[in-house]
Design an enzyme around this catalytic site. Sequence first.
Site, PDB file in Angstrom:
ATOM      1  N   ALA A 230     -30.815  14.158   4.303  1.00 26.62           N
ATOM      2  CA  ALA A 230     -30.259  12.967   3.641  1.00 26.62           C
ATOM      3  C   ALA A 230     -31.179  11.768   3.827  1.00 26.62           C
ATOM      4  CB  ALA A 230     -28.865  12.669   4.188  1.00 26.62           C
TER       5      ALA A 230
ATOM      6  N   PRO B  33     -34.259  23.170   8.575  1.00 26.99           N
ATOM      7  CA  PRO B  33     -33.497  23.793   9.668  1.00 26.99           C
ATOM      8  C   PRO B  33     -32.866  25.109   9.231  1.00 26.99           C
ATOM      9  CG  PRO B  33     -32.291  21.884   8.808  1.00 26.99           C
ATOM     10  CD  PRO B  33     -33.634  21.909   8.113  1.00 26.99           C
ATOM     11  N   CYS B  34     -32.665  25.247   7.898  1.00 27.48           N
ATOM     12  CA  CYS B  34     -32.003  26.454   7.376  1.00 27.48           C
ATOM     13  C   CYS B  34     -32.766  27.722   7.745  1.00 27.48           C
ATOM     14  CB  CYS B  34     -31.890  26.388   5.854  1.00 27.48           C
ATOM     15  SG  CYS B  34     -31.412  24.780   5.242  1.00 27.48           S
TER      16      CYS B  34
ATOM     17  N   VAL C  41     -31.404   4.642  17.289  1.00 28.44           N
ATOM     18  CA  VAL C  41     -30.695   3.404  16.946  1.00 28.44           C
ATOM     19  C   VAL C  41     -29.417   3.403  17.764  1.00 28.44           C
ATOM     20  CG1 VAL C  41     -29.482   2.178  15.096  1.00 28.44           C
ATOM     21  CG2 VAL C  41     -31.681   3.300  14.640  1.00 28.44           C
TER      22      VAL C  41
ATOM     23  N   ASP D   2     -24.291  14.872   6.030  1.00 28.39           N
ATOM     24  CA  ASP D   2     -23.179  15.437   6.795  1.00 28.39           C
ATOM     25  C   ASP D   2     -22.334  14.381   7.496  1.00 28.39           C
ATOM     26  OD1 ASP D   2     -23.609  17.991   6.033  1.00 28.39           O
ATOM     27  OD2 ASP D   2     -24.476  18.672   7.922  1.00 28.39           O
TER      28      ASP D   2
HETATM   29  C1  FAD Z   1     -29.631  26.064  12.071  1.00 22.01           C
HETATM   30  C2  FAD Z   1     -29.286  25.450  10.761  1.00 22.01           C
HETATM   31  C3  FAD Z   1     -29.166  26.245   9.635  1.00 22.01           C
HETATM   32  C4  FAD Z   1     -28.878  25.668   8.397  1.00 22.01           C
HETATM   33  N1  FAD Z   1     -28.781  26.453   7.285  1.00 22.01           N
HETATM   34  C5  FAD Z   1     -28.601  25.889   6.070  1.00 22.01           C
HETATM   35  C6  FAD Z   1     -28.587  26.669   4.888  1.00 22.01           C
HETATM   36  O1  FAD Z   1     -28.751  27.887   4.943  1.00 22.01           O
HETATM   37  N2  FAD Z   1     -28.432  26.045   3.697  1.00 22.01           N
HETATM   38  C7  FAD Z   1     -28.289  24.688   3.605  1.00 22.01           C
HETATM   39  O2  FAD Z   1     -28.162  24.134   2.497  1.00 22.01           O
HETATM   40  N3  FAD Z   1     -28.262  23.922   4.725  1.00 22.01           N
HETATM   41  C8  FAD Z   1     -28.434  24.479   5.948  1.00 22.01           C
HETATM   42  N4  FAD Z   1     -28.491  23.707   7.066  1.00 22.01           N
HETATM   43  C9  FAD Z   1     -28.418  22.260   6.870  1.00 22.01           C
HETATM   44  C10 FAD Z   1     -27.255  21.584   7.467  1.00 22.01           C
HETATM   45  O3  FAD Z   1     -26.219  22.381   7.699  1.00 22.01           O
HETATM   46  C11 FAD Z   1     -26.948  20.196   7.069  1.00 22.01           C
HETATM   47  O4  FAD Z   1     -26.103  20.135   5.950  1.00 22.01           O
HETATM   48  C12 FAD Z   1     -28.088  19.232   6.926  1.00 22.01           C
HETATM   49  O5  FAD Z   1     -28.987  19.316   8.022  1.00 22.01           O
HETATM   50  C13 FAD Z   1     -27.525  17.828   6.859  1.00 22.01           C
HETATM   51  O6  FAD Z   1     -28.558  16.930   6.724  1.00 22.01           O
HETATM   52  P1  FAD Z   1     -28.375  15.439   7.240  1.00 22.01           P
HETATM   53  O7  FAD Z   1     -29.633  14.725   6.885  1.00 22.01           O
HETATM   54  O8  FAD Z   1     -27.085  14.901   6.754  1.00 22.01           O
HETATM   55  O9  FAD Z   1     -28.229  15.552   8.815  1.00 22.01           O
HETATM   56  P2  FAD Z   1     -29.179  16.163   9.939  1.00 22.01           P
HETATM   57  O10 FAD Z   1     -30.100  17.177   9.392  1.00 22.01           O
HETATM   58  O11 FAD Z   1     -28.252  16.547  11.041  1.00 22.01           O
HETATM   59  O12 FAD Z   1     -30.057  14.937  10.390  1.00 22.01           O
HETATM   60  C14 FAD Z   1     -29.501  13.873  11.126  1.00 22.01           C
HETATM   61  C15 FAD Z   1     -30.618  12.932  11.492  1.00 22.01           C
HETATM   62  O13 FAD Z   1     -30.062  11.758  12.100  1.00 22.01           O
HETATM   63  C16 FAD Z   1     -30.827  11.431  13.230  1.00 22.01           C
HETATM   64  N5  FAD Z   1     -29.967  10.598  14.074  1.00 22.01           N
HETATM   65  C17 FAD Z   1     -28.653  10.765  14.368  1.00 22.01           C
HETATM   66  N6  FAD Z   1     -28.208   9.743  15.124  1.00 22.01           N
HETATM   67  C18 FAD Z   1     -29.261   8.916  15.298  1.00 22.01           C
HETATM   68  C19 FAD Z   1     -29.447   7.691  15.989  1.00 22.01           C
HETATM   69  N7  FAD Z   1     -28.444   7.091  16.639  1.00 22.01           N
HETATM   70  N8  FAD Z   1     -30.674   7.107  15.969  1.00 22.01           N
HETATM   71  C20 FAD Z   1     -31.723   7.693  15.312  1.00 22.01           C
HETATM   72  N9  FAD Z   1     -31.608   8.863  14.636  1.00 22.01           N
HETATM   73  C21 FAD Z   1     -30.390   9.459  14.641  1.00 22.01           C
HETATM   74  C22 FAD Z   1     -31.296  12.752  13.797  1.00 22.01           C
HETATM   75  O14 FAD Z   1     -32.414  12.582  14.630  1.00 22.01           O
HETATM   76  C23 FAD Z   1     -31.636  13.476  12.479  1.00 22.01           C
HETATM   77  O15 FAD Z   1     -32.935  13.113  12.054  1.00 22.01           O
HETATM   78  C24 FAD Z   1     -28.726  24.261   8.318  1.00 22.01           C
HETATM   79  C25 FAD Z   1     -28.834  23.477   9.470  1.00 22.01           C
HETATM   80  C26 FAD Z   1     -29.096  24.048  10.687  1.00 22.01           C
HETATM   81  C27 FAD Z   1     -29.233  23.189  11.901  1.00 22.01           C
END
Ligand code: FAD
Length: 360
Positions: A20, A50-51, A88, A284
């Site tokens: 995101a 990560p997937c 943060v 998420d």
């Molecule tokens: C093992 C695994 C397998 C997956 N398999 C799939 C799949 O098969 N298909 C699929 O579509 N998706 C998959 N996903 C993706 C997943 O499930 C999520 O939907 C996706 O990672 C969400 O993205 P996001 O950017 O919202 O959050 P995240 O990827 O969780 O990123 C959150 C970010 O916020 C940062 N953060 C949080 N709090 C702070 C703070 N206070 N200060 C600074 N930084 C902060 C973290 O460092 C990170 O960079 C998988 C994920 C994992 C971990």
Amino acid sequence: MVTLGARMAPQIVIVGGGAAGIGAAGSARQVDPDARVTVYTEYEDAAYSPCGIPYVHGREIADFESLFLQGKEAYERAGIDIHYETRVTALDLGRRRVTVEGEGEVPFDRLVLATGFDYADPGVPGSDLDGLYYVKNIRRAMEWDRVLDGVRVAVVVEASPLGLEMVTALAHRGIETHLVDPHPWLLAEAADPDIMRPVEESWAELGVKMHFNTRVAAFVGDRRVRAVGTSEGELPAEVVVVCTHKQPNNTLARRAGVRIGSTGGIVVDERMATPVEGVFAAGDCVELPHGVTNIPIQGLSGSHAYAQGKVAGSAAAGGTRTYQPVYVPWGMVAGKWMIGGASWGSRSGPTSWPWPSRPG
Ligand SMILES: Cc1cc2nc3c(=O)[nH]c(=O)nc-3n(C[C@H](O)[C@H](O)[C@H](O)COP(=O)(O)OP(=O)(O)OC[C@H]3O[C@@H](n4cnc5c(N)ncnc54)[C@H](O)[C@@H]3O)c2cc1C
């Protein structure tokens, strides 16, 4: 803001460097190439998938390096300033500032929250023992992969989508793998038992032991876990992979008074705007209406997170993209099967956002 001729270039701060956050950063720069975009992430890296982690553990993908999409310099070239391993700690929405560990207060004109998910706390004794693996950060996954080389028996907690992938991965590694899940069959909240039976049969062929209708009561050990206590007795474990449900990481938003919805996700409209002027959220950490039922849902996939990030970044930079309610198609490998699903109703779902464009 920085003055560019008669125009002020906005300072856009993004908290989160996952799908995101990175989607938001790229799209903000596309919409406004003058925007100053700063991303903060707690992790060492940004652009990786990560997937793919379970598939490296299972040896279907050769190495973790293959999961990196591009090098850090690509973001520098794109004018995106990423601060790695930088947390943060607070948001001051009135004064338009974020507090950054090691940097102090940083001003913003627009803010995008993309703080992702946490695994639900198992809430049982022993949750602080060594040997509990929460699959998330690729650097930790690299370390855990070496640990798995020496593991003979492991327990996976809960048959979530990631749980299914990790069971398959560990079984492919030749590890004696136990799955503990409180439901009567795999993915019981999403699929019927006859759909999941072939997966269970293929796991049985791989030697997986499935413990359904079974609750985790404790992680047992001194400093390091050696067993999982369950409602059906104790299971030995050298490693426990905790695959509980994804929960929105809403800590910063909640403390700052950003509206949180019934699922724990940040409430946004179709522009991924929160009710606070100039503050957006994606991925998420938010909740969205389900396309059939309008019921708020959270914890979608990386693809949704990236697309939502694009909308949030565009809106933060003055663009006009919008996001639609979600129908949640999903697909994954489990055992030797590829399984998937989608949602639909007897009549067509909403074509527009059910909530007012700026939820109050
Ligand atoms: C093992 C695994 C397998 C997956 N398999 C799939 C799949 O098969 N298909 C699929 O579509 N998706 C998959 N996903 C993706 C997943 O499930 C999520 O939907 C996706 O990672 C969400 O993205 P996001 O950017 O919202 O959050 P995240 O990827 O969780 O990123 C959150 C970010 O916020 C940062 N953060 C949080 N709090 C702070 C703070 N206070 N200060 C600074 N930084 C902060 C973290 O460092 C990170 O960079 C998988 C994920 C994992 C971990």
